[in-house]
Design an enzyme around this catalytic site. Sequence first.
Site, short mmCIF file in Angstrom:
data_model
loop_
_atom_site.label_atom_id
_atom_site.label_comp_id
_atom_site.label_asym_id
_atom_site.label_seq_id
_atom_site.Cartn_x
_atom_site.Cartn_y
_atom_site.Cartn_z
N ASP A 102 64.68 43.65 53.03
CA ASP A 102 64.97 42.14 52.23
C ASP A 102 63.65 42.49 50.81
O ASP A 102 62.54 42.52 51.33
CB ASP A 102 64.08 40.53 53.16
CG ASP A 102 64.67 39.46 52.49
OD1 ASP A 102 64.68 39.56 51.30
OD2 ASP A 102 65.22 38.17 53.30
N ASP A 203 65.99 38.92 47.23
CA ASP A 203 65.27 38.01 47.06
C ASP A 203 65.38 37.20 45.64
O ASP A 203 65.01 37.38 44.68
CB ASP A 203 64.68 37.49 47.97
CG ASP A 203 64.32 36.23 48.03
OD1 ASP A 203 64.50 35.45 49.51
OD2 ASP A 203 62.77 35.57 47.38
N GLU A 245 70.94 37.68 46.17
CA GLU A 245 70.87 36.43 46.16
C GLU A 245 71.10 35.46 45.62
O GLU A 245 70.08 35.06 44.69
CB GLU A 245 69.62 35.91 47.11
CG GLU A 245 69.88 34.47 47.97
CD GLU A 245 68.28 33.73 48.12
OE1 GLU A 245 68.14 32.43 48.41
OE2 GLU A 245 67.31 34.69 47.78
N HIS A 319 68.47 32.01 57.69
CA HIS A 319 67.38 31.69 57.44
C HIS A 319 67.01 29.92 57.01
O HIS A 319 65.73 29.60 57.61
CB HIS A 319 65.79 32.58 57.47
CG HIS A 319 65.87 32.88 56.30
ND1 HIS A 319 67.23 33.61 55.20
CD2 HIS A 319 65.08 33.04 55.31
CE1 HIS A 319 66.67 33.51 54.35
NE2 HIS A 319 65.63 33.03 54.78
N ASP A 320 68.06 30.31 56.32
CA ASP A 320 66.81 28.70 55.55
C ASP A 320 68.02 27.57 55.53
O ASP A 320 67.96 26.65 54.89
CB ASP A 320 67.42 29.12 53.41
CG ASP A 320 66.25 29.96 53.28
OD1 ASP A 320 65.55 30.22 53.69
OD2 ASP A 320 66.05 30.85 52.29
O1 TEU Z 1 65.53 31.56 48.71
C1 TEU Z 1 65.53 30.66 47.73
C2 TEU Z 1 65.56 29.60 47.90
O2 TEU Z 1 65.42 29.21 46.58
C3 TEU Z 1 65.58 28.63 48.64
O3 TEU Z 1 63.83 28.63 49.27
C4 TEU Z 1 66.16 27.37 49.01
O4 TEU Z 1 65.91 26.36 47.90
C5 TEU Z 1 65.34 26.51 49.88
O5 TEU Z 1 65.49 27.77 51.36
C6 TEU Z 1 67.02 25.28 50.37
O6 TEU Z 1 65.95 24.76 51.28
C7 TEU Z 1 64.65 32.51 49.31
C8 TEU Z 1 64.43 32.36 50.65
O7 TEU Z 1 65.76 33.43 51.47
C9 TEU Z 1 63.56 31.85 51.39
O8 TEU Z 1 63.64 31.81 52.98
C10 TEU Z 1 62.11 31.89 50.07
O9 TEU Z 1 61.07 30.78 51.15
C11 TEU Z 1 62.34 31.75 49.37
O10 TEU Z 1 63.14 32.57 48.69
C12 TEU Z 1 60.79 32.38 48.36
O11 TEU Z 1 60.37 33.25 48.72
#
Ligand code: TEU
Length: 546
Positions: A102, A203, A245, A319-320
């Site tokens: 990642d 990311d 992403e 994971h989000d």
């Molecule tokens: O996520 C992208 C992102 O924009 C997220 O923060 C999203 O807005 C949020 O999870 C919605 O609830 C990526 C990663 O997957 C995330 O885990 C990170 O926190 C983020 O980037 C920052 O690196």
Amino acid sequence: MTEKKKQPWWKNAVVYQIYPKSFQDSNGDGIGDIRGIISRLDYLADLGIDAVWISPMYCSPQDDNGYDISDYQDIDPMFGTLSDMEELIAEAKKRNIRIIMDLVLNHTSDEHRWFLEAKKGKDNPYHDYYVWRDGVEGELPNDMKATFGGPAWEWVPELKQYYFHQFSVKQPDLNWENPKVRREIYDMILWWMDKGVGGFRLDVIDQIAKEPDKKITNNGPRLHEFLQEMSRETFQKGDLITVGEAWGANTENAKLYSNPNGSEFSMVFQFEHMVMDQQPGKEKWDLAPLPFVKMKQCMAKWQTELYGTGWNSLFLDNHDLPRIVSRWGDDGKYRKESAKMLATMLHGMQGTPYIYQGEELGMTNVRFDDISHYEDIETLNLYRERVEKGYRPEDVMESICAKSRDNARTPMQWNAEKNAGFTEGTPWIEVNPNYTEINAEAERRDPESVYSYYRTLTRLRKEYPVFIDGKFELLMEEDEQIFAYTRTTEESEMLVCVNFTGKPASCPLTGEWKGAQILIHNYNADVTEEMKPYEAFMLLRSRQGD
Ligand code: TEU
Ligand code: CA
């Protein structure tokens, strides 16, 4: 099989995502680690996985669980060592599994050496690695907000400057306009490629070409120029799977991200279908029922518009995101049926499927009754902000139970023993109490489990080229219960049909499919026009003689 064409390997791959902190602890400190992952590789091989995307394990102060990197070229001691990582790559390779790293390239940690240098003075060679604006304390350059709450600008008194951060204050944005930054990044990527990694997940890659003065965050004017340069300088020198992403992707720019000529990435990872069950124009916490017909149209649009011109990732969990069985299925009475239904709906489509750890067990959201049990920075900041603004704490907790990222981050449920077999110690986040019932050991014993169903799905994708090439057509578009579509090649046609609801539904299509081969079915019964709650199946017929 006659219809096999030479395809890039990742077109029939199934990817498994690991959130390393919560996957498997090997040393009793309550935190998942690399040796834990190595010990579970056989499990993944058995599931039919070709590649594993692991969320960041680089050195990090863990403000955002590793998405705040302080050294791209070392492993955080909490996860193990660089030599553990090398062993993981080698052990995975023995099982034909590739490791996807990642890469977080939009920002670093504020504890990264570059940022520590950058803060030392405006003439420091690293100063221009980040995005700064002169100013006076208390007068922000503009009103842009950070994703995790508060303003996107942070004051540094010694420099009398603000730095820009799209995420937390501990995640300063990198300045991609600076060619030195880009060169450092490319060299780092080449270094990992040299170690034998199989690919990269990038990311928030649509946010790197920001222009804060114009309030542009994603899809900045120079974005695709940067991505093409990065791809040329790095990825194209290997046979990798690369995944961008992009929350800001649409079907037009997705054709750039995932251009079949390989100029940027293998595929895009976009979220249009994942932001539909919230109030329009509001935040994810402002809950609304899923507009089912619209969701089908959205899925169909991506299928149709990228056909032959791009490549999409297929996912419902990561994971989000909250757990899909709790979100769009039924995590009570029909947990198994609805988990299988959702998987059927997704895995029949064109693209590369992603299985997020525990999804293959039908793991559910967790319901912690007090905010003190939550760990995620986004969740904790949201709670504080909304309560300060006067929201009722019960209402904020309702949103959190439905949408918090911690729903996906509770430990992997391996067995019915202490802490679900995740750790001998105290887990960093509490285990979902339903592990006694939902766990890998029980699922693997049961031929009718969600796990066994996923195992069949990964196998089918390898066996039938229609999964890769078949042209998509949505059926019964306006139906409020049924999600049905076909995938068609010259040789064969597949029907994927699911009842998205907990009530019986009628599907008149199945008549024409009498005698077709049943590839998979989540009920032990005949396929008929009357569909039971959350019933799902895939049928296949030959087109020879059509
Ligand atoms: O996520 C992208 C992102 O924009 C997220 O923060 C999203 O807005 C949020 O999870 C919605 O609830 C990526 C990663 O997957 C995330 O885990 C990170 O926190 C983020 O980037 C920052 O690196
Ligand atoms: Ca550990």
